[in-house]
Design an enzyme around this catalytic site. Structure first.
Site, short mmCIF file in Angstrom:
data_model
loop_
_atom_site.label_atom_id
_atom_site.label_comp_id
_atom_site.label_asym_id
_atom_site.label_seq_id
_atom_site.Cartn_x
_atom_site.Cartn_y
_atom_site.Cartn_z
N ASN A 1 -11.07 -2.29 -5.54
CA ASN A 1 -10.25 -1.38 -6.35
C ASN A 1 -10.86 -1.06 -7.72
O ASN A 1 -10.46 -0.10 -8.38
CB ASN A 1 -8.82 -1.93 -6.54
CG ASN A 1 -7.97 -1.85 -5.29
OD1 ASN A 1 -7.12 -2.71 -5.02
ND2 ASN A 1 -8.17 -0.82 -4.48
N ASP B 1 0.82 -1.21 0.00
CA ASP B 1 0.00 0.00 0.00
C ASP B 1 0.86 1.27 0.00
O ASP B 1 1.96 1.27 0.54
CB ASP B 1 -0.91 -0.02 1.24
CG ASP B 1 -2.10 0.93 1.10
OD1 ASP B 1 -2.36 1.39 -0.03
OD2 ASP B 1 -2.75 1.20 2.13
C1 IPE Z 1 -5.69 -2.65 -0.35
O1 IPE Z 1 -5.26 -1.34 -0.50
C2 IPE Z 1 -5.63 -3.39 -1.63
C3 IPE Z 1 -4.30 -3.58 -2.20
C4 IPE Z 1 -3.15 -3.24 -1.66
C5 IPE Z 1 -4.28 -4.23 -3.46
P1 IPE Z 1 -6.27 -0.13 -0.70
O2 IPE Z 1 -5.44 1.09 -0.77
O3 IPE Z 1 -7.17 -0.41 -1.82
O4 IPE Z 1 -7.10 -0.19 0.65
P2 IPE Z 1 -8.07 0.88 1.31
O5 IPE Z 1 -9.20 1.08 0.38
O6 IPE Z 1 -7.30 2.13 1.54
O7 IPE Z 1 -8.48 0.26 2.60
C1 IPE Z 2 -1.50 0.23 -3.38
O1 IPE Z 2 -1.28 1.60 -3.40
C2 IPE Z 2 -1.71 -0.35 -4.75
C3 IPE Z 2 -3.08 -0.78 -5.04
C4 IPE Z 2 -4.10 -0.73 -4.24
C5 IPE Z 2 -3.32 -1.30 -6.37
P1 IPE Z 2 -2.47 2.63 -3.45
O2 IPE Z 2 -2.81 2.88 -4.86
O3 IPE Z 2 -3.58 2.17 -2.60
O4 IPE Z 2 -1.79 3.93 -2.82
P2 IPE Z 2 -2.43 4.92 -1.77
O5 IPE Z 2 -2.89 4.10 -0.62
O6 IPE Z 2 -3.54 5.62 -2.46
O7 IPE Z 2 -1.30 5.82 -1.39
MG MG Z 3 -4.05 2.41 -0.64
#
Ligand code: IPE
Ligand code: IPE
Ligand code: MG
Length: 247
Positions: free
Chosen positions: A70, A22
């Protein structure tokens, strides 16, 4: 700092490590770049951690790459992520084979764009004889999706009288999950400072040790990974018992 790696007790290695990768978006934002720039830079960390895990002798590494939630992101970001997956898998299969790593996927793959699904299944097929480590990509995955799916599978078996209600045990339930062939994770790492599960491996993480670390995913290095393992090794896993019983 080779020291951190040297401090790890190889005899007490977590057999299965699960990672919520993340912070890509915030990493890019901090550089005044579009979010997808963060995803592109996150690939390097995937490579590093896969290599670090295999070198240590970890047997299973599960990476949360895309959750069922997502899909709700802007379509440009979703499409870029799907394309990035195709490119990355295509490019990395050789390295996986060289390092004897088997690629696996969990999640509802039927909903992925055809190209992404094909690249993934091709990678799985071409690495299926590798034995050193299992790399599991959680793609269009969510814990609740998997639990519901397992419940339907079992309900159908009971309805067809292939199974009795009393045969529903932790073991038969686990066997119906998409993670059936992988042991439950011992250690779960989430980067970026968020302290939630976001629908990841809800059944499987019941007794895992959790490590939430502030580093954003593209900045996550082998040393961060070693530190997580060292912290894990300092914990006492009691599984409901008391210290004195654990000799
Ligand atoms: C969780 O991260 C999913 C992945 C890392 C693939 P998100 O960034 O989507 O999670 P939330 O929505 O902030 O909880
Ligand atoms: C994790 O990074 C990757 C995926 C969920 C695909 P994020 O895209 O969630 O990055 P933040 O949390 O918005 O910084
Ligand atoms: Mg995230």
């Amino acid at each position: 700092m080779e020291d951190l790696k040297a401090q790890i007790n190889i005899a007490k290695l977590p057999e299965h490590i699960a990672v919520i990768m993340d912070g890509n978006g915030r990493w890019a934002k901090g550089r005044m770049q579009p979010r997808v720039f963060g995803h592109k830079n996150g690939v390097k960390a995937v490579r590093e951690i896969t290599e670090a895990a295999a070198e240590l002798g970890v047997k299973y590494l599960t990476l949360y790459a895309f959750s069922t939630e997502n899909w709700n992101r802007p379509s440009f970001e979703v499409n870029t992520l799907m394309r990035l997956l195709v490119d990355t898998i295509g490019r990395e299969v050789k390295t996986l084979n060289k390092n004897n790593i088997r690629l696996n996927a969990i999640g509802d793959l039927s909903k992925l764009p055809t190209k992404t699904r094909k690249a993934l299944l091709d990678g799985v097929e071409r690495t299926k004889h590798n034995t050193r480590m299992d790399l599991v990509l959680a793609l269009n995955y969510s814990g609740r999706w998997d639990i519901l799916n397992a419940t339907k599978t079992i309900a159908e078996k009971v309805a067809r009288q292939e199974m009795k209600t009393e045969d529903i045990t932790e073991a038969t339930y686990k066997a119906a999950l998409s993670t059936a062939t992988f042991p439950d994770p011992d250690l779960m790492i989430r980067t970026s400072g968020e302290t939630r599960l976001s629908n990841f491996l809800l059944w499987e993480l019941s007794y895992a040790e959790f490590q939430f670390i502030p580093t954003l995913w593209p900045d996550f290095t082998k040393n961060h990974f070693y530190e997580c393992i060292l912290n894990y090794q300092n914990k006492e896993r009691r599984f409901g018992m008391i210290s004195e019983q654990l000799v």
